[in-house]
Scaffold this motif. Structure first.
Motif, PDB file in Angstrom:
ATOM      1  N   VAL A 388      -8.554  20.356   5.404  1.00  0.00           N
ATOM      2  CA  VAL A 388      -7.942  20.389   4.083  1.00  0.00           C
ATOM      3  C   VAL A 388      -9.030  20.601   3.044  1.00  0.00           C
ATOM      4  O   VAL A 388     -10.195  20.234   3.247  1.00  0.00           O
ATOM      5  N   ALA A 389      -8.639  21.195   1.934  1.00  0.00           N
ATOM      6  CA  ALA A 389      -9.546  21.371   0.801  1.00  0.00           C
ATOM      7  C   ALA A 389      -8.750  21.138  -0.461  1.00  0.00           C
ATOM      8  O   ALA A 389      -7.680  21.719  -0.641  1.00  0.00           O
ATOM      9  N   GLN A 390      -9.261  20.265  -1.334  1.00  0.00           N
ATOM     10  CA  GLN A 390      -8.571  19.979  -2.585  1.00  0.00           C
ATOM     11  C   GLN A 390      -8.936  21.043  -3.603  1.00  0.00           C
ATOM     12  O   GLN A 390     -10.105  21.341  -3.835  1.00  0.00           O
ATOM     13  N   VAL A 391      -7.931  21.647  -4.214  1.00  0.00           N
ATOM     14  CA  VAL A 391      -8.126  22.732  -5.170  1.00  0.00           C
ATOM     15  C   VAL A 391      -7.283  22.445  -6.401  1.00  0.00           C
ATOM     16  O   VAL A 391      -6.053  22.375  -6.310  1.00  0.00           O
ATOM     17  N   ASP A 392      -7.949  22.266  -7.567  1.00  0.00           N
ATOM     18  CA  ASP A 392      -7.256  21.974  -8.818  1.00  0.00           C
ATOM     19  C   ASP A 392      -6.312  20.796  -8.607  1.00  0.00           C
ATOM     20  O   ASP A 392      -6.736  19.726  -8.202  1.00  0.00           O
ATOM     21  N   ASP A 393      -5.009  20.992  -8.877  1.00  0.00           N
ATOM     22  CA  ASP A 393      -4.038  19.907  -8.745  1.00  0.00           C
ATOM     23  C   ASP A 393      -3.291  19.957  -7.414  1.00  0.00           C
ATOM     24  O   ASP A 393      -2.296  19.255  -7.231  1.00  0.00           O
ATOM     25  N   GLY A 394      -3.756  20.774  -6.499  1.00  0.00           N
ATOM     26  CA  GLY A 394      -3.074  20.894  -5.216  1.00  0.00           C
ATOM     27  C   GLY A 394      -4.025  20.711  -4.061  1.00  0.00           C
ATOM     28  O   GLY A 394      -5.169  20.270  -4.226  1.00  0.00           O
ATOM     29  N   ILE A 395      -3.545  21.057  -2.885  1.00  0.00           N
ATOM     30  CA  ILE A 395      -4.356  20.900  -1.687  1.00  0.00           C
ATOM     31  C   ILE A 395      -4.077  22.072  -0.751  1.00  0.00           C
ATOM     32  O   ILE A 395      -2.925  22.504  -0.609  1.00  0.00           O
ATOM     33  N   THR A 396      -5.122  22.634  -0.163  1.00  0.00           N
ATOM     34  CA  THR A 396      -4.992  23.740   0.778  1.00  0.00           C
ATOM     35  C   THR A 396      -5.189  23.212   2.188  1.00  0.00           C
ATOM     36  O   THR A 396      -6.196  22.562   2.477  1.00  0.00           O
ATOM     37  N   CYS A 397      -4.219  23.475   3.051  1.00  0.00           N
ATOM     38  CA  CYS A 397      -4.258  23.001   4.432  1.00  0.00           C
ATOM     39  C   CYS A 397      -4.427  24.188   5.378  1.00  0.00           C
ATOM     40  O   CYS A 397      -3.781  25.232   5.203  1.00  0.00           O
ATOM     41  N   ASP A 417       9.663  24.865  -2.550  1.00  0.00           N
ATOM     42  CA  ASP A 417       9.113  24.821  -3.904  1.00  0.00           C
ATOM     43  C   ASP A 417       7.698  24.254  -3.929  1.00  0.00           C
ATOM     44  O   ASP A 417       6.865  24.668  -4.745  1.00  0.00           O
ATOM     45  N   ARG A 418       7.421  23.286  -3.059  1.00  0.00           N
ATOM     46  CA  ARG A 418       6.113  22.621  -3.108  1.00  0.00           C
ATOM     47  C   ARG A 418       5.036  23.393  -2.351  1.00  0.00           C
ATOM     48  O   ARG A 418       3.876  22.971  -2.323  1.00  0.00           O
ATOM     49  N   ILE A 419       5.390  24.521  -1.727  1.00  0.00           N
ATOM     50  CA  ILE A 419       4.406  25.394  -1.100  1.00  0.00           C
ATOM     51  C   ILE A 419       4.226  26.597  -2.013  1.00  0.00           C
ATOM     52  O   ILE A 419       5.116  27.426  -2.164  1.00  0.00           O
ATOM     53  N   SER A 420       3.056  26.685  -2.662  1.00  0.00           N
ATOM     54  CA  SER A 420       2.847  27.755  -3.635  1.00  0.00           C
ATOM     55  C   SER A 420       2.361  29.041  -2.994  1.00  0.00           C
ATOM     56  O   SER A 420       2.574  30.126  -3.543  1.00  0.00           O
ATOM     57  N   SER A 421       1.712  28.950  -1.839  1.00  0.00           N
ATOM     58  CA  SER A 421       1.264  30.155  -1.142  1.00  0.00           C
ATOM     59  C   SER A 421       1.061  29.839   0.332  1.00  0.00           C
ATOM     60  O   SER A 421       0.778  28.692   0.705  1.00  0.00           O
TER      61      SER A 421
END
Length: 581
Positions: A388-397, A417-421
């Motif tokens: 995982v990597a924390q990016v701005d106000d979200g998290i990339t898994c 909705d909670r998956i932006s990309s």
């Protein structure tokens, strides 16, 4: 009177769209100013010349840092065009041109002579953004005052028209006489603004050396109390009450102080709330100031959350004269609460990383526990979290999906909705690796926000387990409560102490030496000592390459290879499985 400042005008929202434009044909200096200002509360843009500035400037710009001596279109030309267009932005001339009486009629707000320091640039921008809210007559006064100060740096006989300085002073006196009360009020505000901004920068520097949460809290209280009357930090206890964990400036035993006025009005679970307590009881003032309440009749308190994103570490309360806590002070202290929260989060993460042992918390997850669990159930596959990597106000898994093609996961994920990309990183026959960006509330984000390291996540058709590593002396109950309270069907099933694998400095160096070639070591060392990794850079890539007798493309090739090996070795050691006993 108690005033809640958490509503629509939250400070972070109030300044979110302020923009600063740096205009200079010296690209390195412009980029340096952008770097200096990049951590502040506004957007920073650059223009590498007068024409580029004119192409960019519009009503969205709030402050311009403007060089005078530029080819083709000078800074003076840019300033004249700004005013002729009716653009109401504040302008600071930032130039190596020594001021002379020709500047008396120029419509700028302040004048800086190069070379300038980081503090010069920051303080100027902060003050000009604040001045933007003044009435035009008061802004004119401070602009004239800045012009006078610039000219006073010159010897009077060196000025082109010395009488122009006398005329300027007469104008200053006339404006001040007409608006004396308003000017004095704004001068007090500017003085307060500079003190609070200086306080925040002092705390930023102090946090670098603080290693624990306790050190950070005490450092902040000491710094705040030096500039104000007193300060304390409160934490919420497991029983729901509040306890004081750091204080400074009190003239009594802090245990004698009743903090219930904060508990009654301030919600320590609200990351956006700010409270000003204008009516502090005589008993409370007597307790804080050791019976000297009569000397502190006008003392008020400002309370802000110590926060990291949505995580609340406690509340910082500051005592000072009631007039001190205007809207700008509220905004600045709110930022200070976020700064302290960031420092605490970093300290907690370092402690987890460097500890010899950690506590592992294992959770059981059901289908509705998190968006990844729901996606696993929806697609009918297995998920295994790789990182995982924390990016701005979200998290990339980064997730390995087994049992279905990666395209199936992408097709289903885009409906959440909670998956932006989401994208497929590698697509294999039996399993695929996907990058999934989660925004908003999520179970994993809650864990990371509370200082936990995600050790493992395994899901099968929506159900599975989550393992977190936390520092041995962390508040495990608060972490469990935060994770299980994020969504239904989440329960803690185990808590165990585990030893972290350790590698000596010598063994790490030996392993890395075995991977790096002699040329790669030489490139890394030369780049380091020449300041290539600093910002602004002490040497360019071309200069480092010349020192090594190689071409810039060859330098970059060796650098990339060496950096990759260094990073691989670091994460191989970091993620190494504990040795079997």
């Amino acid at each position: 009177m108690d005033t809640d400042r958490s509503a629509d005008g939250h400070p972070d929202e109030r300044v979110a769209e302020q923009t600063v434009l740096v205009v200079d044909d010296d690209e390195d200096l412009a980029d340096t100013c952008r770097y200096w200002l990049g951590g502040e509360r506004f957007t920073v843009e650059t223009a590498y010349g007068g024409q580029e500035a004119l192409d960019r400037i519009d009503d969205s710009i709030d402050v311009v840092l403007l060089d005078r001596r530029m080819p083709s279109v000078s800074g003076d030309d840019v300033l004249e065009e700004i005013r002729s267009r009716g653009i109401d932005c504040r302008v600071a001339m930032m130039t190596a041109v020594e001021p002379d009486t020709d500047i008396v009629e120029m419509p700028f707000d302040t004048y800086l002579v190069k070379p300038v320091s980081e503090s010069d640039v920051k303080e100027t921008v902060e003050e000009l953004l604040f001045r933007a809210g003044f009435d035009s007559e008061i802004r004119e006064y401070f602009a004239l005052e800045s012009t006078e100060q610039a000219l006073e740096s010159r010897e009077i006989e060196e000025l082109r028209e010395p009488e122009a300085l006398d005329e300027l002073r007469s104008r200053l006196d006339a404006v001040r006489t007409e608006h004396e009360a308003a000017i004095q009020y704004r001068e007090r505000q500017l003085d307060r603004l500079n003190r609070v901004n200086g306080l925040i920068r002092d705390i930023d520097r102090a946090l670098i050396d603080a290693r624990t949460r306790e050190e950070i809290e005490q450092t902040v209280c000491d710094a705040v109390a030096d500039a104000h009357e007193a300060a304390f930090v409160l934490r919420r206890t497991a029983a729901g009450g509040l306890r004081c964990t750091a204080q400074s400036g009190f003239r009594c035993d802090p245990s004698d102080v009743d903090y219930s006025f904060v508990d009654d009005e301030f919600d320590t679970n609200d990351p956006d709330q700010v409270c000003v307590f204008d009516d502090i009881s005589t008993e409370h003032r007597a307790a804080v100031f050791n019976g000297q309440s009569a000397d502190h009749e006008d003392v008020a308190a400002l309370c802000v959350p110590i926060r990291y994103q949505e995580t609340i570490y406690g509340a910082l309360t500051v005592y000072d004269e009631s007039s001190e806590f205007d809207d700008e002070s509220v905004a600045l202290f709110s930022d200070l609460g976020a700064t302290v929260g960031n420092g605490i989060n970093a300290a907690e993460s370092k402690r987890l990383l460097n500890g010899d042992s950690v506590v592992e918390l294992e959770f059981r997850l059901g289908v509705d526990s998190d968006v990844l669990a729901a996606l696993s159930a929806d697609v009918g596959c297995d998920f295994s979290l790789d990182g995982v990597a924390q990016v701005d106000d979200g998290i990339t898994c980064f997730v390995t999906a087994s049992g279905v093609p990666g395209s199936n996961v992408v097709e289903a994920a885009v409906t959440y909705d909670r998956i932006s990309s989401v994208r497929v990183v590698t697509d294999g026959t039996d399993e695929s690796v996907l990058e999934v960006r989660l925004d908003g509330d999520s179970l994993l984000m809650s864990a990371v926000d509370h200082g936990a390291s995600i050790e493992a996540l395994e899901l099968t058709n929506g159900s599975g387990s989550l393992a977190l590593h936390v520092a041995a002396d962390a508040d495990h109950g608060a972490i469990v409560e935060a994770v299980t309270g994020t969504a239904p069907n989440v329960s803690v099933v185990a808590k165990r102490e585990v030893e972290q694998s350790a590698q000596s400095t010598e063994s790490f160096r030996t392993e890395l030496d075995g991977k790096l070639t002699d040329r790669q070591k030489s490139v890394l060392e030369t780049s380091l000592v020449s300041g290539y990794f600093e910002w602004p850079r002490g040497s360019t890539a071309e200069e480092v390459a010349e020192a090594l007798g190689i071409s810039p493309p060859t330098l970059h090739e060796h650098l990339r290879a060496a950096e990759r090996k260094l990073i691989e070795t670091y994460f191989e050691e970091l993620n190494a499985a504990p040795a079997d006993d």
